[in-house]
Design an enzyme around this catalytic site. Structure first.
Site, PDB file in Angstrom:
ATOM      1  N   CYS A   1      40.102  41.627  27.449  1.00 13.11           N
ATOM      2  CA  CYS A   1      40.505  42.270  26.206  1.00 13.11           C
ATOM      3  C   CYS A   1      40.669  43.779  26.433  1.00 13.11           C
ATOM      4  CB  CYS A   1      39.533  42.081  25.052  1.00 13.11           C
ATOM      5  SG  CYS A   1      39.342  40.378  24.537  1.00 13.11           S
TER       6      CYS A   1
ATOM      7  N   ARG B   1      44.423  43.223  30.854  1.00 14.24           N
ATOM      8  CA  ARG B   1      43.060  42.796  30.521  1.00 14.24           C
ATOM      9  C   ARG B   1      43.029  41.538  29.660  1.00 14.24           C
ATOM     10  NH1 ARG B   1      39.428  47.124  31.487  1.00 14.24           N
ATOM     11  NH2 ARG B   1      37.889  45.911  30.371  1.00 14.24           N
TER      12      ARG B   1
ATOM     13  N   TRP C   1      41.974  38.452  25.200  1.00 17.03           N
ATOM     14  CA  TRP C   1      41.741  37.305  26.077  1.00 17.03           C
ATOM     15  C   TRP C   1      40.757  36.433  25.304  1.00 17.03           C
ATOM     16  CZ3 TRP C   1      37.635  34.878  28.540  1.00 17.03           C
ATOM     17  CH2 TRP C   1      37.992  33.981  29.555  1.00 17.03           C
TER      18      TRP C   1
ATOM     19  N   ASN D   1      35.715  43.704  22.502  1.00 13.87           N
ATOM     20  CA  ASN D   1      35.824  43.108  23.832  1.00 13.87           C
ATOM     21  C   ASN D   1      34.426  42.652  24.201  1.00 13.87           C
ATOM     22  OD1 ASN D   1      36.213  42.504  26.537  1.00 13.87           O
ATOM     23  ND2 ASN D   1      36.185  44.653  27.193  1.00 13.87           N
ATOM     24  N   GLY D   2      34.232  41.335  24.344  1.00 14.53           N
ATOM     25  CA  GLY D   2      32.901  40.831  24.671  1.00 14.53           C
ATOM     26  C   GLY D   2      32.593  39.574  23.877  1.00 14.53           C
TER      27      GLY D   2
ATOM     28  N   GLU E   1      40.688  32.975  50.345  1.00  8.94           N
ATOM     29  CA  GLU E   1      41.415  33.964  49.554  1.00  8.94           C
ATOM     30  C   GLU E   1      42.885  33.559  49.390  1.00  8.94           C
ATOM     31  OE1 GLU E   1      40.682  36.217  47.636  1.00  8.94           O
ATOM     32  OE2 GLU E   1      42.372  37.582  47.517  1.00  8.94           O
TER      33      GLU E   1
ATOM     34  N   LYS F   1      44.676  32.964  45.776  1.00  4.63           N
ATOM     35  CA  LYS F   1      45.886  33.687  45.360  1.00  4.63           C
ATOM     36  C   LYS F   1      46.952  32.712  44.878  1.00  4.63           C
ATOM     37  CE  LYS F   1      44.759  36.862  44.972  1.00  4.63           C
ATOM     38  NZ  LYS F   1      43.551  37.580  45.281  1.00  4.63           N
TER      39      LYS F   1
ATOM     40  N   GLU G   1      45.978  31.047  41.462  1.00  2.00           N
ATOM     41  CA  GLU G   1      45.938  31.854  40.244  1.00  2.00           C
ATOM     42  C   GLU G   1      47.301  32.325  39.774  1.00  2.00           C
ATOM     43  OE1 GLU G   1      44.132  35.960  42.250  1.00  2.00           O
ATOM     44  OE2 GLU G   1      43.618  35.447  40.216  1.00  2.00           O
TER      45      GLU G   1
ATOM     46  N   HIS H   1      35.895  16.458  57.658  1.00  3.16           N
ATOM     47  CA  HIS H   1      34.797  15.877  56.883  1.00  3.16           C
ATOM     48  C   HIS H   1      35.236  15.536  55.459  1.00  3.16           C
ATOM     49  CE1 HIS H   1      32.063  16.717  60.137  1.00  3.16           C
ATOM     50  NE2 HIS H   1      32.587  17.935  60.216  1.00  3.16           N
TER      51      HIS H   1
ATOM     52  N   LYS I   1      42.331  40.628  34.076  1.00  2.00           N
ATOM     53  CA  LYS I   1      41.995  41.412  35.262  1.00  2.00           C
ATOM     54  C   LYS I   1      40.494  41.611  35.430  1.00  2.00           C
ATOM     55  CE  LYS I   1      42.914  43.905  38.837  1.00  2.00           C
ATOM     56  NZ  LYS I   1      43.181  43.102  40.045  1.00  2.00           N
TER      57      LYS I   1
HETATM   58  C1  AGP Z   1      41.325  37.966  42.144  1.00  3.67           C
HETATM   59  O1  AGP Z   1      42.652  37.783  42.423  1.00  3.67           O
HETATM   60  C2  AGP Z   1      40.887  37.566  40.821  1.00  3.67           C
HETATM   61  N1  AGP Z   1      41.713  38.018  39.794  1.00  3.67           N
HETATM   62  C3  AGP Z   1      39.395  37.559  40.557  1.00  3.67           C
HETATM   63  O2  AGP Z   1      38.879  36.539  41.346  1.00  3.67           O
HETATM   64  C4  AGP Z   1      38.564  38.854  40.798  1.00  3.67           C
HETATM   65  O3  AGP Z   1      38.515  39.146  42.158  1.00  3.67           O
HETATM   66  C5  AGP Z   1      37.160  38.649  40.222  1.00  3.67           C
HETATM   67  O4  AGP Z   1      37.258  38.447  38.852  1.00  3.67           O
HETATM   68  C6  AGP Z   1      36.223  39.783  40.523  1.00  3.67           C
HETATM   69  O5  AGP Z   1      36.664  40.975  39.964  1.00  3.67           O
HETATM   70  P1  AGP Z   1      36.047  42.366  40.377  1.00  3.67           P
HETATM   71  O6  AGP Z   1      36.360  42.581  41.808  1.00  3.67           O
HETATM   72  O7  AGP Z   1      36.717  43.358  39.485  1.00  3.67           O
HETATM   73  O8  AGP Z   1      34.567  42.289  40.157  1.00  3.67           O
END
Ligand code: AGP
Length: 610
Positions: A2, A27, A73, A99-100, A483, A487, A490, A506, A605
């Site tokens: 948010c 956000r 969000w 936000n929260g 990673e 990527k 997401e 396995h 984000k």
């Molecule tokens: C990464 O592409 C993601 N959007 C997400 O996993 C992110 O890395 C995670 O939410 C942690 O965020 P931060 O590094 O701001 O703590």
């Protein structure tokens, strides 16, 4: 999670709020809305992106010089017009953005309903604004009503409020979700992060948990919510430029941020290589470096991409410096009653510095007496401020929801830390010199790896419709496989799994047939031959192999359908290079599939809720 923005001054609030919302949209983007004081209060809010709200405001303009805006969000209640923020009391005289999460909203709602107050939405936020109204009805004093209501709230919030009863004041508060006050000339702009402020002023005050502020056009006062005592806050300078939070000619922030990596990697080591002593200098760790060297155990906590960086960190610090390291998801660590002693050092890794689980894990570690360190990108963020010491990763603002440059900068900082500790323990000066030379060459190698983007775009075209992907790597490049899979998931919504390559047999091997693309990170390091065996196993089952390997390695040509070459570096630095093609692959796949790269569905984000 948010975006919050508020304005009080002499200018048109609506356009300032809208601009702020555009900057904060990363956000959250389920709905957007504004509330502006103009005699009474006018609220406009719509489900969807800020652009939808923008169109509404063009046909139904709202004028005024005090207002608040929100991009959502969703937590409580589906994304729709009714649940969009701002929320108001029944008479529409107090408007609030949040936000929260208000955890005790159900109990508060029940009590307020019993007192005759009514609700329109399914949100927790509406309960808070109605609670403020209830206190205002009783006390007739808005500052008191705001504070008394917050004292009854359990949960996390960054909030901003305006009211027709008190038209020349903007109220804000923070508990667990970030809130910054930008100090202009006869005006203030508040926001959940500085990206919405920097266009107006560089002078900011960051509220701490349990604090609120009452803001007028020419003054503001910050107080503790619990006892109303005034708090003197330090005014800080925002460091980044406007250009850093704009797309600069790229189609997406993510692409821009991927291509910024030669520079961000340079920035991560700027001033930190000590050629004379063949070591690394980390100013932020100066006072704690001996304790780090002598630590019996380090525990790294983080979420998502930052967690993956932590896994590389484990290999780096154990491998180079011989200090035992454990890595944990911050969300697990915080609740599982971990065994921590005051001899432990807990390192929180976070791009935003605001991730709720990471912040909570850090606080838990502190509560149990551990020393805490941060590897954080956003200067002045909560984690940066709450850790005992730390190192900034200096990647600059990262706007794309998918983390790219922040990841490689985190890897850089971890590598620098590992080298620093190794030089204090068991790495010779000549080895140190070789490492420094490799580090200096890294930005150019990164640039070279990125120059292969056209080939990766072609591969993305060929596989854009694949429903599944497997990513496999070993050693330093096992977290890179995780990673790469994250990527892809997401931003292109393709199901992807990352595994240590040998784990494939396995279980995941059962998935392999002629429709399964398997991305191997096959760096020519100590486990290269083992990875080649794993490639053979996939080929034997007709899997489609995409291999990332070092320039000049022709052996792999006969084994893989596609080979992506990257420059060679020291094995422990190789994740920084090997992740680049994976970032590009996920980006081009998402573009091919018509996905919204910078704002993938359901994500935001900065995850400031549990
Ligand atoms: C990464 O592409 C993601 N959007 C997400 O996993 C992110 O890395 C995670 O939410 C942690 O965020 P931060 O590094 O701001 O703590």
């Amino acid at each position: 999670m948010c975006g919050i923005v508020g304005y009080i001054g002499e200018q048109d609030a609506t356009s300032i709020l809208l601009n702020g919302l555009k900057r904060l949209e990363y956000r959250g983007y389920d709905s957007a809305g504004v509330a502006v004081v103009n005699g009474g209060l006018t609220v406009k809010k719509r489900v969807g992106k800020v652009s939808v709200l923008d169109r509404v405001l063009q046909t139904e303009p709202v004028s005024g010089t005090v207002g608040i805006g929100h991009t959502r969000w969703a937590t409580h209640g589906a994304p729709n017009d009714l649940n969009a923020h701002p929320h108001t009391d029944e008479d529409g005289e107090i408007a609030l953005i949040h936000n929260g999460i208000i955890e005790n909203y159900a109990a508060l709602k029940k009590k307020l309903a019993a007192d005759g107050y009514t609700f329109r939405s399914e949100t927790d936020t509406e309960v808070l604004v109605v609670l403020i109204r209830a206190f205002y009805d009783e006390l007739g004093d808005m500052a008191k009503a705001f504070r008394y209501a917050l004292k009854q709230v359990v949960g996390a919030y960054g909030i901003a409020m305006v009211s027709a009863f008190d038209p020349n004041r903007l109220y804000v508060a923070r508990n667990g979700s970030p809130l910054a006050i930008g100090i202009g000339d006869g005006e203030f702009i508040v926001a959940s992060d500085a990206s919405a402020i920097v266009q107006h002023t560089r002078q900011v005050v960051y509220l701490d948990d349990g604090e609120m502020a009452v803001i007028e056009r020419d003054r503001y006062v910050t107080k503790r919510i619990d006892d109303d005592t005034t708090v003197d806050k330090e005014v800080e300078e925002v460091e980044f430029d406007l250009a850093e939070i704009e797309k600069g000619g790229y189609d997406h922030f993510m692409l821009k941020e991927i291509f910024e990596q030669p520079e961000t990697i340079r920035n991560a080591m700027r001033g930190r290589l000590d050629s004379e002593a063949s070591t690394v200098r980390l100013g932020g760790l100066m006072n704690v470096i001996d304790r780090l060297r002598d630590a019996q155990r380090l525990i790294i906590v983080g979420c998502g991409t930052s967690f993956h960086a932590g896994l590389v960190g484990e290999y780096l610090i154990e491998g180079l410096a011989g200090i035992p390291v454990e890595v944990e998801y911050a969300s697990e660590f915080r609740y599982r009653d971990p065994i921590i002693t005051k001899d432990d050092i807990v390192i929180a890794i976070s791009q935003s510095g605001e991730t709720s689980d990471t912040l909570a894990a850090l606080r838990e570690a502190k509560r149990r007496g551990a020393m805490t360190l941060g590897i954080v990108n956003v200067v002045g963020s909560s984690i940066a401020r709450e850790t005992d010491a730390g190192v900034y990763s200096h990647a600059g603002p990262e706007i794309g929801v998918a983390s790219t440059k922040a990841f490689t900068s985190q890897l850089m900082v971890l590598a620098l830390m590992a080298v620093k500790l190794a030089r204090m323990k068991r790495m010779s000066a000549s080895e140190g010199e070789a490492v420094l030379a490799a580090l200096r060459e890294l930005p150019e190698k990164v640039e070279y790896a990125l120059s292969r983007h056209e080939q990766i775009q072609e591969i993305a075209k060929a596989y854009a419709q694949a429903p599944n992907f497997l990513y496999l790597g070993r050693g330093y490049n096992y977290p890179v496989a995780l990673e790469g899979a994250l990527k892809l998931k997401e931003i292109s919504y393709i199901h992807a799994e990352g595994y240590p390559a040998a784990e494939m047999k396995h279980g995941p091997i059962a998935l392999i047939d002629e429709n399964m693309p398997v991305v191997f990170i096959a760096a020519q390091d100590g486990v290269y031959n083992k990875v080649v065996s794993n490639i053979e196993e996939v080929r034997a089952r007709n899997g489609r192999v995409i291999a990332i390997t070092n320039e000049g390695n022709q052996q792999i040509e006969g084994l893989a359908e596609h080979v992506i070459y990257v420059p060679e570096t020291l094995p422990f630095l190789s994740p920084i290079i090997n992740v680049l093609p994976l970032q590009l692959l996920s980006y081009y796949m998402a573009v091919e599939r018509g996905c919204n790269v910078d704002q993938p569905r359901n994500l935001a984000k900065s995850v400031t809720v549990e």
